[in-house]
Enzyme design. Structure first.
Site, mmCIF file in Angstrom:
data_model
loop_
_atom_site.group_PDB
_atom_site.id
_atom_site.type_symbol
_atom_site.label_atom_id
_atom_site.label_comp_id
_atom_site.label_asym_id
_atom_site.label_seq_id
_atom_site.Cartn_x
_atom_site.Cartn_y
_atom_site.Cartn_z
ATOM 1 C CG PHE A 293 -21.485 -0.443 -4.880
ATOM 2 C CD1 PHE A 293 -21.586 0.422 -5.929
ATOM 3 C CD2 PHE A 293 -22.513 -1.032 -4.543
ATOM 4 C CE1 PHE A 293 -22.512 0.493 -6.758
ATOM 5 C CE2 PHE A 293 -23.564 -1.086 -5.614
ATOM 6 C CZ PHE A 293 -23.703 -0.296 -6.650
ATOM 7 C CB SER B 78 -13.624 -5.174 0.364
ATOM 8 O OG SER B 78 -12.588 -4.479 -0.184
ATOM 9 N N PRO B 79 -15.760 -5.521 3.384
ATOM 10 C CG PRO B 79 -15.718 -5.151 5.589
ATOM 11 C CD PRO B 79 -14.962 -5.090 4.506
ATOM 12 C CG LEU B 80 -18.704 -1.515 4.633
ATOM 13 C CD1 LEU B 80 -18.438 -0.070 5.411
ATOM 14 C CD2 LEU B 80 -19.962 -1.999 5.085
ATOM 15 N N GLY B 81 -18.085 -3.771 0.313
ATOM 16 C CA GLY B 81 -18.257 -3.667 -1.126
ATOM 17 C C GLY B 81 -17.229 -2.520 -1.619
ATOM 18 N NE ARG B 82 -12.095 -3.464 -4.147
ATOM 19 C CZ ARG B 82 -12.583 -4.758 -4.349
ATOM 20 N NH1 ARG B 82 -13.750 -5.120 -4.672
ATOM 21 N NH2 ARG B 82 -11.651 -5.681 -4.207
ATOM 22 C CE1 TYR C 286 -2.973 -3.007 0.508
ATOM 23 C CE2 TYR C 286 -3.204 -2.530 2.878
ATOM 24 C CZ TYR C 286 -3.797 -3.379 1.708
ATOM 25 O OH TYR C 286 -4.188 -4.421 1.817
ATOM 26 C CG HIS D 169 -1.097 -8.904 -0.234
ATOM 27 N ND1 HIS D 169 -0.730 -7.295 -0.170
ATOM 28 C CD2 HIS D 169 -2.503 -8.471 -0.167
ATOM 29 C CE1 HIS D 169 -1.596 -6.366 -0.105
ATOM 30 N NE2 HIS D 169 -2.692 -7.284 -0.406
#
Length: 326
Positions: free
Chosen positions: A207, A201-205, A55, A122
Site C-alpha cells: 500500500f 510488511s514494511p511497505l504495508g503489503r 506459505y 509463526h
C-alpha cells in the site's frame, strides 16, 4: 550491501527478502519470475531470505530451496512453523512439542539443507505454554538442525518467558508507517533483552508504494481483497495518507517505498526489514532505500502524517487478530 547483526551473532544483509508472495497470498506468480527475483536479490547482496512452511503448504520452501541450491554458504535462511493449520478445534496456531519435530523435518527436506539458520514460531499457540514450545525448539539447536530461534507476533511477556528458556535471536512482527503497534512495548523489550527485530510488511503489503489505486487491480485470489484496510471506505481514507509520503519522497529524491523503508530502519537501528516482492526491479528499489537519508524534520513530518492508529481498518481480518501479540 550493509550488514546487520540479529541477536548476538547472526549476521545478515541489512535488508532481507520476504518470499511469501512468490507462492502464496498475493495472487499468481510465474516460477521463472520468482526465481529471477531471488537471483536479482543475490546479485544486489541480499543474503537473508524469509519463508515458512505455511506459505503455499510448503511450496514456498521448495521454491526457495531450488533458487538457493548450491549457495547456502552465502545466505541465511529463515523459515517458520506453527501457523494456523485446520485442526479439530478449529483454525489455531500449533506449537505442540511434537509438531516442532514434525515441522522441522519437513522444512529441512523441502529446503534441501541440513541446518536452518533462523527458525521461528509463526504464531504463539495459546493452548501450549511457550516454555514447552521453545524447549522443543531448543532441542533442535542441540541437534544441529537449527542455529537460531525466533518468534513471530509475540507479546513482551511471551518474549521474556521464551528468552529465559533459550536465547531468542529475533522477533518478527509487522511494522511500518501504518502498523506501529510494536513501538510501545515490544521494541523496548527487544532492546532490553538484546533480541533482534525483523519487521515484515514494511511497505504495508504494498500500500505504501502508492502503486495500488484500486483493489480491483489485484488478482482475484489476492488476500488483500479481504484485508480490512483495503476495503471500501477504509481504502479511500487510507489513500489520503499517501499524499505527505509522496511529497516527502520528492523532497529527498526517492520513491515512496524507499522512504517507507528508510523510516523503518531509522526508527529501529539494526532492524532488518524483509519487504516482499516478486519483481526483480523492485529488489533494486528496496536495496537502494539504504542510501536514503531522512533527517529529524522528515521523521517529525511522517509522525504527524502517520500517527499510531491512523489507518482505517485492522491490519488483519477479525478471525486472525486474536493471534497477534500472542
Amino acid at each position: 550491501m550493509q550488514r546487520s547483526v540479529l541477536g548476538k551473532d547472526l549476521v545478515v544483509s541489512a535488508v532481507g527478502l520476504g518470499c511469501m508472495g512468490m507462492t502464496f497470498g498475493y495472487g499468481s506468480v510465474g516460477r521463472e519470475q520468482a526465481l529471477a527475483t531471488v537471483e536479482r536479490a543475490l546479485e544486489r547482496g541480499v543474503t537473508f531470505f524469509d519463508t515458512s512452511d505455511h506459505y503455499g503448504s510448503g511450496t514456498n520452501e521448495t521454491l526457495i530451496g531450488e533458487a538457493l541450491a548450491g549457495r547456502w554458504d552465502e545466505v541465511q535462511i529463515a523459515t517458520k512453523f506453527g501457523s494456523m493449520p485446520v485442526l479439530e478445534s478449529g483454525r489455531v496456531p500449533d506449537g505442540r512439542p511434537e509438531q516442532v519435530r514434525l515441522a522441522v523435518e519437513g522444512s529441512l527436506r523441502r529446503l534441501g539443507v541440513d541446518t536452518i539458520d533462523l527458525y521461528y514460531l509463526h504464531r504463539v499457540d495459546p493452548r501450549v505454554p511457550i516454555e514447552e514450545t521453545v524447549g522443543a525448539m531448543a532441542q533442535l539447536v542441540l541437534e544441529g538442525k537449527v542455529r537460531h530461534l525466533g518468534l513471530s507476533e509475540a507479546s513482551p511477556g511471551t518474549i521474556r518467558r521464551a528468552h529465559a528458556v533459550h536465547p531468542i535471536t529475533a522477533v518478527q512482527s509487522e511494522y511500518s508507517l501504518w502498523s506501529r503497534d510494536v513501538e510501545h512495548e515490544v521494541l523496548p523489550t527487544l532492546r532490553d533483552l538484546g533480541v533482534g527485530f525483523v519487521p515484515y510488511s514494511p511497505l504495508g503489503r504494498g500500500f505504501l508504494t502508492g502503486a495500488i489505486a484500486s483493489v480491483e487491480q489485484l488478482d482475484t485470489d489476492d488476500f488483500r481483497r479481504v484485508s480490512p484496510r483495503f476495503q471500501g471506505e477504509n481504502f479511500a481514507r487510507n489513500r489520503q495518507l499517501l499524499h505527505p509520503l509522496r511529497t516527502l519522497a520528492r523532497t529527498v529524491d526517492a520513491t515512496p517505498a524507499q522512504v517507507a523503508l528508510a523510516w523503518v530502519m531509522r526508527m529501529c537501528p539494526g532492524a532488518v526489514p524483509i519487504p516482499g516482492t516478486t519483481r526483480p526491479e523492485r529488489i533494486d528499489e528496496n536495496v537502494e532505500a539504504l542510501a536514503v537519508q531522512l533527517e529529524d524534520e522528515h521523521l517529525a513530518d511522517l509522525d504527524i502524517a502517520f500517527p499510531p492508529g491512523a489507518p482505517a481498518g485492522t491490519r488483519w481480518p477479525e478471525q486472525m487478530m486474536e493471534f497477534l501479540n500472542g
